[in-house]
Design an enzyme around this catalytic site. Structure first.
Site, short mmCIF file in Angstrom:
data_model
loop_
_atom_site.label_atom_id
_atom_site.label_comp_id
_atom_site.label_asym_id
_atom_site.label_seq_id
_atom_site.Cartn_x
_atom_site.Cartn_y
_atom_site.Cartn_z
N GLU A 1 24.43 1.22 40.92
CA GLU A 1 24.84 2.11 40.16
C GLU A 1 26.09 2.81 40.78
O GLU A 1 25.95 3.54 41.85
CB GLU A 1 23.63 3.05 39.80
CG GLU A 1 24.00 4.05 38.63
CD GLU A 1 22.95 5.06 38.28
OE1 GLU A 1 21.91 4.89 38.83
OE2 GLU A 1 23.22 5.78 37.29
N ARG B 1 12.44 -2.30 50.61
CA ARG B 1 13.63 -1.66 51.03
C ARG B 1 13.84 -1.34 52.68
O ARG B 1 12.90 -1.49 53.48
CB ARG B 1 13.70 -0.53 50.21
CG ARG B 1 12.72 0.60 50.37
CD ARG B 1 12.76 1.70 49.30
NE ARG B 1 13.95 2.47 49.21
CZ ARG B 1 14.94 2.33 48.33
NH1 ARG B 1 14.59 1.61 47.23
NH2 ARG B 1 16.01 3.00 48.29
N LYS C 1 20.29 8.00 47.41
CA LYS C 1 21.91 8.50 47.02
C LYS C 1 21.50 10.11 46.67
O LYS C 1 22.67 10.73 46.79
CB LYS C 1 22.22 7.65 46.04
CG LYS C 1 22.95 6.21 46.49
CD LYS C 1 23.61 5.60 45.44
CE LYS C 1 22.86 4.93 44.76
NZ LYS C 1 23.45 3.97 43.64
#
Ligand code: ATP
Ligand code: MG
Length: 566
Positions: free
Chosen positions: A35, A260, A270
């Site tokens: 994104e 992850r 982020k």
């Protein structure tokens, strides 16, 4: 495209099995779907290496797709930065650069199809009410009073949502699935919300925007993705991913989840990184202390080192914390072979060599990289006044100090043996310079009589050296897991106040005068240093310390009896 060494992992095994069974006609199409709401970090590198690496290994393709469905947070500058970073890391999506926002019309048409099939409805509950009605893990949800609107009414309302007739938050489109499902994601999830906000690519064309779960599988389907690889937190969303594709009866990729990456002494979210940038804890997304690819590049980390690191950590389903020392080990290992050696003095102490002729200059041969003889040699000027590291001299040394002190002889790298004969102090008792004699018989740093010294110091000639700023870095956070904080605690409480130290007038050997921004050197005995690409100007160089020479990782491994392969 970058070559990745091939160690196996469970996703690779799934793909091998799929190819064997001719699932997807033996094709492999993956995608990396960022994104554009921030810069890429080292966690994204894991996903990039995995997706591009698998595609390459199995003769497939990997798309770069911007998952740009939320106009509030997304910007073109992030798209540009992400493109630069993926390229830098060594991967190539050829002509397959895609944007979810290019599929908005198709998504809309599919939503209309679901409404017509009685599988989606416009709901007027507020977001708080929707949350309330959703129930909990132990209690079933409650059906919305708008759930049984007629298809005609839903079609009309949805069209008017698109036209901008309604206020933000007043209505959403929801999938009609099962309010008593054990999986909360299946309790009539929202597919569209109203946002009267321009989108960085579609401008004012849309005021309804698709939710991630609705958009993601459809995008994968449009692109013919075979293996849609994502992180574990989407495992519970997989039934919904499957449901949408099944209801529409369109091409159906397989979602596969992996754990992850978490790295010690930093944060990989982020949202948190954006906070560090916005609140000026760091100097932008590419601050060399940031775990972003842009920060690491500026710091002097190489794509080869990062790929090696990702390969070593492997791919599994269980979350773990990777010690940042392993990443540093990979950087050091790569730079050891690549970086030319030079001499630089960070905290200079003036040394006068009293028996050396005043105006004499000698050019002494120095080896550029002992690991790589083909990198050749250079000449380093030597003269009567030199600088050594302040730490390398002690007037009253402890027993285990082998470097320079009064009446002791040491070697100057590539030059001569010197012996300290005097210490000069200012009125306050601070050492301002020291006096030494040199032995002309020891040119090159070796004594013909076999006399031994216990240490070798780096140095630069005072009248030839250049000055530079050097920035030293420490971990950005003092806590091993700064993202694991108590509820009322902020992760910024754990920012390391000493993560940056600036040394203004370091003395460097003159061969560095033309050092190019981005180039990386080993400062002998000190570590690896990279010419800063942002703040270095002609005639005034700034160096970032990339990594030290000391191998913390080998120590950790030795302690745990673990073997480092090659
Ligand atoms: P963040 O949690 O940092 O906000 P995100 O997952 O929302 O990141 P995206 O841009 O959606 O960021 O991520 C693109 C891809 O990178 C996704 O497939 C995501 O699963 C993957 N990814 C993000 N963070 C990590 C991580 N720490 N380790 C591995 N993959 C990651
Ligand atoms: Mg995401």
């Amino acid at each position: 495209m970058a070559n990745l060494p091939q160690t196996t992992n469970f996703i690779r095994d799934i793909i091998i099995e799929d190819i064997k069974n001719n699932k997807y006609n033996g094709k492999v199409i993956t995608r990396f779907p960022p994104e554009p709401n921030g810069y890429l970090h080292i966690g994204h590198a894991k996903s990039i290496c995995l997706n591009f690496g698998l595609a390459k290994e199995f003769n497939g393709k990997c798309n770069l797709r911007f998952d740009d469905t939320n106009p509030s947070k997304e910007e073109q500058k992030y798209v540009d930065a992400i493109i630069e970073d993926v390229k830098w890391l060594g991967f190539d999506w050829e002509d397959r650069l895609y944007y979810a926002s290019d599929y908005f019309e198709q998504f809309y048409n599919w939503a209309v199809e679901l409404i017509k099939a009685g599988k989606a409805y416009v709901c007027d509950l507020s977001s708080e009410e929707i949350k309330e009605y959703r129930g909990t893990l132990t209690e079933p949800g409650k059906e919305s009073p708008y759930r049984n609107r007629s298809i005609e009414e839903n079609l009309d309302l949805f069209e008017r949502m698109r036209k901008g007739e309604f206020k933000e938050g007043s209505r959403v489109l929801r999938a009609k699935i099962d309010m008593s499902s054990g999986n909360l994601n299946m309790r009539d999830p929202v597919m569209y919300r109203i946002k009267h906000e321009p989108h960085y690519r579609t401008g004012n064309k849309w005021c309804i925007y698709p939710m991630y779960d609705w958009a993601h599988g459809l995008s994968d389907s449009i692109e013919g993705v075979t293996h849609s690889i994502c992180t574990m937190e989407y495992e519970d969303h997989r039934p919904l991913y499957d449901w949408f594709l099944d209801q529409l009866n369109i091409y159906h990729p397989q979602q596969i989840e992996f754990a992850r990456l978490n790295l010690s002494h930093t944060v990989l979210s982020k949202r948190k990184l954006l906070k560090l940038v916005n609140e000026k804890y760091v100097d932008g997304w590419d601050d060399p202390r940031m775990p972003t690819l842009a920060g690491m590049r500026r710091r002097g980390y190489t794509p080869e080192a990062i790929r090696d690191f990702i390969e070593r950590i492997g791919v599994g389903k269980k979350e773990s914390l990777v010690d940042i020392a392993l990443l540093e080990y990979c950087v050091r290992k790569d730079l050891n072979e690549k970086a030319p050696r030079v001499m630089a003095v960070l905290n200079p102490l003036k040394v006068v060599i009293t028996n050396y002729p005043d105006d004499k200059v000698e050019y002494l041969q120095a080896i550029n990289n002992p690991e790589k003889p083909e990198m050749g040699v250079r000449e380093v000027p030597f003269s009567k006044i030199i600088y050594i590291e302040r730490d390398d001299f002690m007037e009253n040394p402890p027993k285990e100090f082998y470097r320079l002190t009064l009446n002791r002889e040491v070697r100057l790298r590539y030059a001569y043996y010197i012996k300290c004969i005097d210490v000069i102090k200012d009125g306050a008792g601070n050492i301002v310079e020291i006096h030494c004699t040199y032995d002309p018989e020891t040119r090159g740093g070796w004594s013909p009589d076999g006399r031994k010294v216990k240490s070798t110091l780096h140095w630069v000639s005072a009248s030839h050296c250049i000055e530079a700023e050097v920035r030293l870095y420490d971990y950005l956070f003092t806590k091993e897991r700064p993202d694991e904080t108590e509820e009322d605690e902020d992760f910024t409480n754990y920012i390391n106040p000493k993560s940056l130290e600036i040394l203004k007038s370091c003395k460097l050997e003159p061969s560095l005068a033309n050092a190019k921004p981005g180039s990386i050197y080993q400062f002998e005995r000190l570590g690896y240093f990279c010419v800063d690409t942002k703040d270095s100007k002609d005639g005034s160089l700034v160096f970032n310390k990339t990594v030290g020479l000391k191998d913390e990782w080998s120590k950790i491994l030795k302690k745990s009896n673990f073997n480092i392969s090659s």
